[in-house]
Design a protein around this motif. Structure first.
Motif, PDB file in Angstrom:
ATOM      1  N   MET A 150      12.550  28.750  15.172  1.00 33.29           N
ATOM      2  CA  MET A 150      12.340  27.933  16.373  1.00 33.29           C
ATOM      3  C   MET A 150      13.416  28.145  17.439  1.00 33.29           C
ATOM      4  N   VAL A 169       5.085  25.646  22.078  1.00 31.80           N
ATOM      5  CA  VAL A 169       5.510  24.899  20.901  1.00 31.80           C
ATOM      6  C   VAL A 169       4.588  23.709  20.700  1.00 31.80           C
ATOM      7  N   LYS A 170       4.201  23.437  19.456  1.00 29.17           N
ATOM      8  CA  LYS A 170       3.421  22.228  19.191  1.00 29.17           C
ATOM      9  C   LYS A 170       4.188  21.319  18.230  1.00 29.17           C
ATOM     10  N   ASN A 171       3.721  20.100  18.111  1.00 27.72           N
ATOM     11  CA  ASN A 171       4.301  19.080  17.225  1.00 27.72           C
ATOM     12  C   ASN A 171       5.755  18.782  17.592  1.00 27.72           C
ATOM     13  N   ARG A 172       6.384  17.950  16.744  1.00 23.45           N
ATOM     14  CA  ARG A 172       7.796  17.660  17.008  1.00 23.45           C
ATOM     15  C   ARG A 172       8.535  17.486  15.693  1.00 23.45           C
ATOM     16  N   GLY A 173       9.847  17.324  15.786  1.00 24.39           N
ATOM     17  CA  GLY A 173      10.665  17.176  14.600  1.00 24.39           C
ATOM     18  C   GLY A 173      10.598  18.416  13.737  1.00 24.39           C
ATOM     19  N   TYR A 174      10.697  18.245  12.416  1.00 23.65           N
ATOM     20  CA  TYR A 174      10.704  19.413  11.535  1.00 23.65           C
ATOM     21  C   TYR A 174       9.313  20.030  11.415  1.00 23.65           C
ATOM     22  N   VAL A 176       7.621  21.175  14.015  1.00 19.72           N
ATOM     23  CA  VAL A 176       7.321  22.026  15.174  1.00 19.72           C
ATOM     24  C   VAL A 176       6.870  23.400  14.719  1.00 19.72           C
TER      25      VAL A 176
END
Lengths: 235, 561
Positions: A150, A169-174, A176
């Motif tokens: 990342m 980038v999609k999603n968040r936190g761990y 992603v």
């Protein structure tokens, strides 16, 4: 132009204003570890490997995004920074599924080099072993999320150099993940020009051309900067 | 509209109030808290009841903003006498109307706190819950209809804007705010006047004002209540800030989870535009300012100023390293002022009453008042506003009415997932920025959760860590992976599976994440953990597997040793 005086690791240097701490350090062969930095594209300060101590600042600042100011006193190799670089490296390895022995980038991988540089003999944190996808839908290239750290170098190269903005980038936190277009298979992307710059930008073996096997990946990330310099000459 | 027109409107409106054709005025709390316990039905039923009795011409009924004691809702207030009825439902409205309006005496057993106090107060202002408070930001919340600009105008609304535009230069405004020693109410407590001055000094053809209403701390609802209860006050503060720094455009970033706040704020913008209090040439002063609402999509990290700016620009809401600070390089690269809702709501009283007046309230280093969202195991929870320096004991036992069910006070959690806890030994701490920092906590935006002896501090730390892990944007490694690792380790301790090595590793990681993260989310995510470790280390130690116990550990049958 008036040069600024700065002090790095108790040595005095002269440097042009507007430069980042990292640029000055690289000019004078002072080693700063980096992962998300790639010459030729904008810096985001995301990997936190290049953190330096600056006297008078309570926080550690990333060398890649901090511009020098007059009489700045910088320390790049304190015990605290070395300790944090080691933890950062371990967390990079523990985050996804990095298996050097089967990786195309074995030998040319910047993450592998980093492990050697910080002297990482083992990882003290439990591996997260996330379930990651391997996208082989593109006719020439493969995207393996297991090896992605990342750093978003591919995202920036695709957007800033190629101008295609295939990667995001999609999603968040761990959770992603790097995605192609709006999370479609890479092969079905309507923006990808198949230029292959992201393969050169990738520090690990997350992006690679098909039809090569373990350890055969050839990398030349400097090509991005060369390209940008040539464009400047044309303009 | 020019200054004279505004005065005319206010005079006309005040005259209307003075020669009120109505003899009685009843307010029904229509804040999100009371609405969820049924205040809209109460309002409707009350209207019907009044109509059936033919009292339409005597009784005026208004929906108001938050009145304060939220867990006693729905609340209804007989405004002339400040008599508040709690837990009103449709079945006792007839009795209240009969008794309060016709017989002119309140029903004792329905009054506020009637079920817990020996003798409830007819005038709610006499009740310790309100008596210990000092309402500056929330002064008109619960008194006026937030959807009518005229109500706000009667309560000195837009007088501060009028004063700044007609009598003060931008430098004067900044000097006044600096003199008031107001500090940013978003959490960090940066001096507001200094921030304004910094943005003012950057020369640019375009500057922006942003109101940060992305209140995401679990258990905090100060900004929501201000936006719902008195949106014009925030709007006025933004316009004054715009005048002071030289901005012509403002954005209010409100989180999508607050639909009512968004609706009321948008209504307020429309009304202010119609009256010429927003737009071009405001009050004939050549100053132009307009505000737009931007709705947050539910990311906690967008409360961080650089992530918020990215979100307004339409990008992925992730923070970027500072410096450069938004004051220099903000929205679309222009100098930008970002303040919290509560900060903007504090501006107009400062302008009207002067910075001197404000600076005398509170403690030497933290002036003014602070709004807290009081919640947890106490008798009366809700929205309170107290001068800085009020002791925690006063808040818990005087205002909050003591612990629920006679429990024992164990700790108070301040500042939500970025804050820490204050143990019972420090109950007399004077709540201000410095005192809380010294205890390893932070003021934060104002969430105040009271816990009793049944609360497990390791679990509290685990809860907040899980929250931060979920809300991490994933841009920088320490926050993305570090919070996940810490959450796993905390879970291990909660499950009694951890050893001293795990605890040491956890502490090392906590300090690492705190010092290396890119933004404030990661930088403060370990705070609840570090603070509970500081004050309740024995709770962690008691859960660890000790060396002499290692033979007693049950090994699951599918694992070979």
């Amino acid at each position: 132009m008036n040069k600024l005086t700065i002090y790095i690791d108790d040595k005095q240097f002269q440097a042009e204003p507007g430069k980042s701490i990292l640029e000055v350090c690289r000019e004078h062969d002072i080693e700063i570890l980096t992962m998300c930095h790639l010459k030729g594209v904008n810096d985001v300060g995301a990997c936190r490997l290049c953190l330096v101590e600056i006297e008078g600042m309570s926080k550690l600042l990333s060398a890649c995004t901090t511009k020098i100011t007059a009489n700045m006193v910088i320390h790049t190799k304190t015990e605290r920074i070395k300790k944090y670089q080691r933890i950062t490296t371990e967390l990079f390895f523990a985050e996804r599924n990095h298996v050097c022995a089967v990786c195309v980038a074995n030998g040319t991988c910047e993450l592998q080099d980093l492990g050697y540089k910080v002297g990482m003999d083992h990882i003290r944190y439990p591996f997260l072993f996330p379930k990651c996808e391997v996208d082989t839908s593109h006719p020439w290239y493969v995207m393996d999320q297991n090896r992605c750290i990342m750093c978003t170098r591919c995202v920036r190269v695709c957007n800033e150099v190629e101008g295609a903005h295939n990667w995001d980038v999609k999603n968040r936190g761990y959770q992603v993940r790097i995605i192609s277009d709006f999370d479609t298979p890479w092969g079905e992307s309507i923006t990808c020009t198949s230029c292959g710059k992201c393969l050169q930008a990738c520090p690990t073996g997350a992006l690679w051309p098909k039809a090569i096997v373990q350890g055969q990946m050839k990398k030349n990330p400097e090509i991005i900067d060369e390209l940008m310099e040539r464009r400047k000459m044309i303009l | 509209m020019n200054r004279q027109d505004l005065k005319t409107i206010i005079y006309a409106e005040k005259a209307k109030v003075e020669n009120n054709k109505y003899k009685h005025k009843i307010g029904v709390c229509c804040g999100a808290g009371c609405i969820s316990s049924g205040s809209e039905e109460v309002l409707k039923k009350l209207q019907e009841e009044v109509t059936t009795r033919g009292l339409d011409h005597d009784v005026e009924i208004i929906p108001t903003g938050c009145m304060g004691p939220c867990n006693q809702g729905p609340l209804m207030k007989y405004l002339p006498d400040h008599t508040i009825y709690q837990k009103v439902d449709c079945s006792n409205i007839a009795a209240i109307v009969q008794s309060q309006i016709i017989d002119k005496k309140p029903i004792e057993h329905l009054l506020l706190f009637a079920d817990t106090r020996e003798k409830p107060f007819r005038d709610a202002r006499e009740d310790p819950f309100f008596k210990s408070q000092l309402k500056i930001v929330l002064r008109n919340c619960g008194q006026l209809n937030p959807e009518r600009i005229e109500d706000f105008l009667v309560h000195d609304g837009y007088q501060a804007l009028d004063k700044t535009l007609c009598e003060m230069s931008p430098e004067d405004v900044i000097a006044e705010i600096k003199h008031s020693r107001l500090r940013g109410r978003g959490g960090a407590g940066y001096p507001t006047g200094l921030k304004w001055e910094t943005v003012y000094k950057y020369v640019n053809d375009q500057k922006y004002v942003i109101c940060n209403g992305d209140e995401g701390d679990p258990g905090a609802f100060m900004d929501r209540s201000v936006l719902e209860g008195n949106p014009h006050r925030v709007l006025e503060g933004m316009a004054i800030a715009g005048y002071a720094i030289g901005a012509t455009k403002g954005y209010a970033y409100i989180r999508g989870e607050y639909p009512l706040a968004i609706k009321r704020f948008e209504t307020a913008i429309k009304q202010a535009r119609k009256m010429g209090l927003l737009g071009t040439d405001i009050l004939g002063s050549n100053f132009s300012f307009d505000v737009e609402v931007r709705i947050g999509a539910g990311a906690f990290v967008c409360g961080e100023e650089t992530a918020l700016i990215a979100s307004i620009e339409g990008k992925r809401g992730t923070p970027r390293p500072r410096p450069p600070f938004p004051a220099e390089f903000g929205l679309w690269g222009k100098p930008t002022l970002i303040n919290n809702v509560e900060t903007f709501a504090s501006i107009s009283p400062i302008i009207i009453n002067g910075g001197e007046w404000y600076s005398e309230i509170g403690t030497p280093k933290s002036a003014g008042t602070k709004v807290f969202a009081l919640a947890g195991k106490i008798n009366y929870s809700g929205l309170i506003e107290v001068p800085m320096g009020t002791s925690l004991r006063e808040i818990v036992f005087d205002i909050g009415g003591g612990m629920q069910g006679g429990g024992e006070f164990k700790a108070a959690q301040t500042g939500g997932p970025s804050g820490g806890c204050i143990p019972a030994g420090h109950l007399d701490v004077k709540m201000d920025y410095e005192a809380l920092t010294n205890l390893g906590s932070i003021m934060g935006s104002g969430g105040l959760i009271i816990m009793d002896q049944t609360s497990d501090m390791v679990d509290v730390a685990r809860f907040f860590m899980e929250f931060c892990m979920d809300e991490s944007c994933g841009k920088c490694l320490p926050c993305r992976v570090g919070t996940k690792m810490m959450c796993d380790l905390l879970q291990k301790i909660c499950d009694n599976r951890a050893t001293q090595i795990d605890l040491d590793r956890l502490e090392e990681l906590a300090i690492y994440v705190k010092e290396t993260s890119l933004c404030g989310l990661g930088g403060s995510a370990p705070n609840p953990l570090l603070s509970t470790l500081r004050h309740f280390r024995n709770e962690y130690q008691n859960r660890l597997i000790r060396h002499e116990q290692k033979d007693q550990i049950e090994v699951p049958s599918n694992i070979q040793v």
